[in-house]
Design an enzyme around this catalytic site. Structure first.
Site, PDB file in Angstrom:
ATOM      1  CE  LYS A 299      77.933 -69.904  69.858  1.00 20.28           C
ATOM      2  NZ  LYS A 299      78.109 -71.184  70.599  1.00 20.28           N
ATOM      3  CG  ASN A 302      78.234 -69.745  65.696  1.00 21.22           C
ATOM      4  OD1 ASN A 302      78.886 -70.928  65.913  1.00 21.22           O
ATOM      5  ND2 ASN A 302      77.079 -69.912  66.508  1.00 21.22           N
ATOM      6  CG  ASP A 315      76.128 -73.372  64.477  1.00 17.32           C
ATOM      7  OD1 ASP A 315      75.179 -74.065  64.131  1.00 17.32           O
ATOM      8  OD2 ASP A 315      76.447 -73.418  65.653  1.00 17.32           O
ATOM      9  CB  THR A 333      75.805 -69.001  73.420  1.00 21.41           C
ATOM     10  OG1 THR A 333      75.909 -69.760  72.103  1.00 21.41           O
ATOM     11  CG2 THR A 333      77.076 -69.179  74.265  1.00 21.41           C
TER      12      THR A 333
HETATM   13  N1  LIG Z   1      82.686 -73.079  56.650  1.00 20.76           N
HETATM   14  C1  LIG Z   1      83.617 -73.336  57.606  1.00 20.76           C
HETATM   15  N2  LIG Z   1      84.754 -73.134  57.297  1.00 20.76           N
HETATM   16  C2  LIG Z   1      85.855 -73.329  58.250  1.00 20.76           C
HETATM   17  N3  LIG Z   1      85.403 -73.795  59.741  1.00 20.76           N
HETATM   18  C3  LIG Z   1      84.357 -74.140  59.884  1.00 20.76           C
HETATM   19  C4  LIG Z   1      83.181 -73.914  58.699  1.00 20.76           C
HETATM   20  N4  LIG Z   1      81.989 -74.224  59.493  1.00 20.76           N
HETATM   21  C5  LIG Z   1      82.375 -74.622  60.740  1.00 20.76           C
HETATM   22  N5  LIG Z   1      83.632 -74.263  60.991  1.00 20.76           N
HETATM   23  C6  LIG Z   1      84.408 -74.772  62.322  1.00 20.76           C
HETATM   24  O1  LIG Z   1      83.933 -76.048  62.908  1.00 20.76           O
HETATM   25  C7  LIG Z   1      83.295 -75.420  64.176  1.00 20.76           C
HETATM   26  C8  LIG Z   1      81.829 -76.112  64.243  1.00 20.76           C
HETATM   27  O2  LIG Z   1      80.947 -75.695  63.313  1.00 20.76           O
HETATM   28  P1  LIG Z   1      79.503 -75.380  63.592  1.00 20.76           P
HETATM   29  O3  LIG Z   1      79.224 -74.348  64.870  1.00 20.76           O
HETATM   30  O4  LIG Z   1      78.648 -75.036  62.484  1.00 20.76           O
HETATM   31  O5  LIG Z   1      79.099 -76.790  64.264  1.00 20.76           O
HETATM   32  P2  LIG Z   1      77.834 -77.268  65.204  1.00 20.76           P
HETATM   33  O6  LIG Z   1      77.901 -78.846  65.258  1.00 20.76           O
HETATM   34  O7  LIG Z   1      76.622 -76.515  64.781  1.00 20.76           O
HETATM   35  O8  LIG Z   1      78.467 -76.658  66.423  1.00 20.76           O
HETATM   36  P3  LIG Z   1      77.999 -76.291  67.970  1.00 20.76           P
HETATM   37  O9  LIG Z   1      77.220 -77.541  68.586  1.00 20.76           O
HETATM   38  O10 LIG Z   1      78.884 -75.492  68.607  1.00 20.76           O
HETATM   39  O11 LIG Z   1      76.532 -75.309  67.371  1.00 20.76           O
HETATM   40  C9  LIG Z   1      83.070 -73.870  63.978  1.00 20.76           C
HETATM   41  O12 LIG Z   1      83.238 -73.418  65.185  1.00 20.76           O
HETATM   42  C10 LIG Z   1      84.327 -73.538  63.259  1.00 20.76           C
HETATM   43  O13 LIG Z   1      85.718 -73.756  63.966  1.00 20.76           O
END
Ligand SMILES: Nc1ncnc2c1ncn2[C@@H]1O[C@H](COP(=O)(O)OP(=O)(O)OP(=O)(O)O)[C@@H](O)[C@H]1O
Length: 485
Positions: A299, A302, A315, A333
């Site tokens: 999506k 990500n 993610d 999603t």
């Molecule tokens: N390597 C990165 N560099 C910059 N920003 C990042 C990076 N990884 C994640 N983010 C930011 O952090 C947000 C959350 O990251 P991620 O989706 O990996 O977390 P999550 O806890 O798995 O979230 P979700 O519950 O939505 O799956 C991303 O949407 C992005 O905005």
């Protein structure tokens, strides 16, 4: 996680699928079901567009094509005016980056042209005649085998199973700066290494929340898979560590922000732009699938942009090693869920190709094809599978989406005998140089307006500073469960 500013209407509160939050398109003003936004939110959008437009930079090479593609799309009538204007105003207001040419006179080109309809019809005719005139079988076979060789080289780049990221770094190695995003189990911070002064992103997951939400296996899979993969369009995991209460994953910092934000600002992308991002995603999925990994959460949220404007998939919380049809978990999603997942049938990598179809549709239309504010209706729409393509979609794009959005996985592109080759060789990608995409030698459609290497987080939302009392090692929790970290 990107929080949608789209006004919530009754019944559209977050839906959780396997612990993950639902998304709402911020703006589906050009969707079949038009939204009823009030003046305030329109004004807000206008302001934010103006703010953003002065920041945005389109690279010099693509705009001509970009403009053409944009302008050849008749804009659906909406209360907010055509998307074309939005894209153009972004372009008109941009500042030139040092060393970059100012895009050629966009205003002049924005005048309606009678050749636009003609060029679209020529494109469609070319597509219809494609089989007859061009692409003769031998050329196609040769192209295909050359591409397979190239892809094979990339597919083999996987780190050894005993490669460990565990304990390579500790909390003492970084200065924790602002929050870049939040997720279901914690947050992602911008950090600066105390050693080389470079910036990274650290994802922090609260162990207790991971355990309570029954995500231990997914979290361990995420660490394990990310520590092995090596691909130009997948984020790099540099190391992992833990303290008493949290897990930490050190990744490269994708400075350009989420593709989701860019798409919402532009409303929708011209075909050239959508094709570019789709191509990078396809190569990453092809790589994962050849390494027996299904991603399961494709999506725009990500997909982040690096400083050059290339994609980085982040993610891997739902990624899974698979053999054939062996996944059963309801995850992903809602808008992007494949029908076999909703029907709780065993599913495989084909589910990612379904999501690719949704992704292409959303980039081109600005909203996903089965969208409904009511989750049950959304699932019904997906299972029913009838799609209404906006009339400005090209024949080739519709043909590709039709082949991807096949409810029957035995007919779905990506899952047939030729695997991803059916997608890669599809006429919609005729003008894509896959070798250049893979080696990142294609000029990108958009360069994020950031000060590269300076820890510039301007492309991310601002978050109130969250808890950063990390590093406490007293009374460690769940260390047996997370011993790999
Ligand atoms: N390597 C990165 N560099 C910059 N920003 C990042 C990076 N990884 C994640 N983010 C930011 O952090 C947000 C959350 O990251 P991620 O989706 O990996 O977390 P999550 O806890 O798995 O979230 P979700 O519950 O939505 O799956 C991303 O949407 C992005 O905005």
């Amino acid at each position: 996680m990107q929080t949608a500013t789209y006004p919530a209407s009754s019944g559209d509160q977050a839906t959780k699928v396997d612990g993950y939050m639902d998304r709402q398109p911020e703006d589906k003003s050009n969707s079949p079901a038009q939204n009823q936004r009030g003046n305030d939110s329109q004004q807000e959008d206008q302001n934010s567009m103006e703010k953003n437009s002065s920041n945005s930079v389109w690279t010099s090479g693509i705009p001509a094509a970009l403009e053409e593609a944009t302008m050849s799309q008749p804009a659906p009538s909406t209360s907010e005016g055509p998307q074309v204007e939005t894209m153009q105003s972004m372009q008109q207001n941009e500042g030139a980056r040092p060393g970059q040419q100012q895009p050629s006179n966009i205003a002049d080109k924005s005048a309606p042209s009678s050749s636009e309809a003609a060029s679209r019809s020529t494109e469609n005719n070319q597509y219809k005649n494609a089989g007859k005139n061009t692409d003769n079988l031998r050329d196609r076979q040769m192209r295909k085998s050359r591409l397979s060789q190239l892809l094979d080289l990339q597919r083999k780049r996987i780190r050894p199973a005993d490669h460990s990221t565990k304990g390579r770094y500790g909390i003492q190695d970084f200065d924790f700066l602002q929050t870049l995003g939040t997720g279901s189990f914690g947050r992602v911070h911008l950090v600066q290494s105390k050693h080389n002064r470079l910036f990274y992103a650290i994802k922090v997951l609260e162990k207790r929340r991971v355990v309570d939400m029954k995500q231990v296996e997914h979290t361990c899979d995420e660490r394990h898979i990310l520590s092995r993969v090596q691909h130009p369009f997948i984020t790099i995991l540099w190391g992992t560590f833990q303290d008493a209460k949290n897990l930490f994953m050190v990744m490269d910092f994708a400075e350009g922000g989420e593709l989701f934000s860019l798409l919402r600002k532009c409303h929708r992308f011209p075909e050239k732009v959508a094709k570019f991002y789709a191509a990078e995603v396809i190569l990453a999925l092809d790589y994962l699938h050849h390494n027996q990994i299904v991603y399961r959460d494709l999506k725009p949220e990500n997909l982040l942009l690096d400083r050059f404007g290339h994609l980085k998939i982040v993610d891997f919380g739902f990624a899974k090693r698979v053999s054939t049809n062996n996944c059963f978990t309801l995850c992903g999603t809602p808008d992007y869920l494949a029908p076999e997942i909703i029907s709780l049938k065993p599913y495989n990598k084909a589910a990612d190709w379904w999501s690719l179809g949704i992704f292409i549709f959303e980039m081109l239309a600005g909203y996903p094809p089965f969208y409904s504010e009511n989750p049950m209706k959304l699932y019904e729409n997906i299972l029913e599978g009838s799609i209404s393509y906006p009339q400005y979609f090209s024949h080739a794009s519709i043909d590709l989406m039709d082949h991807l959005l096949q409810r029957d996985i035995t007919s779905r592109y990506g899952n047939l005998k030729d695997g991803s080759m059916d997608i890669i060789m599809h006429p919609w990608f005729r003008d894509i140089s896959w070798d250049k995409i893979l080696t990142r030698k294609v000029e990108v459609p958009y360069v994020p307006p950031i000060r590269a290497g300076m820890g510039d987080s301007s492309q991310f939302e601002s978050y109130a500073t969250g808890p950063t009392n990390y590093g406490n090692n007293e009374n460690p929790e769940f260390s047996d469960i997370f011993q790999d970290f």
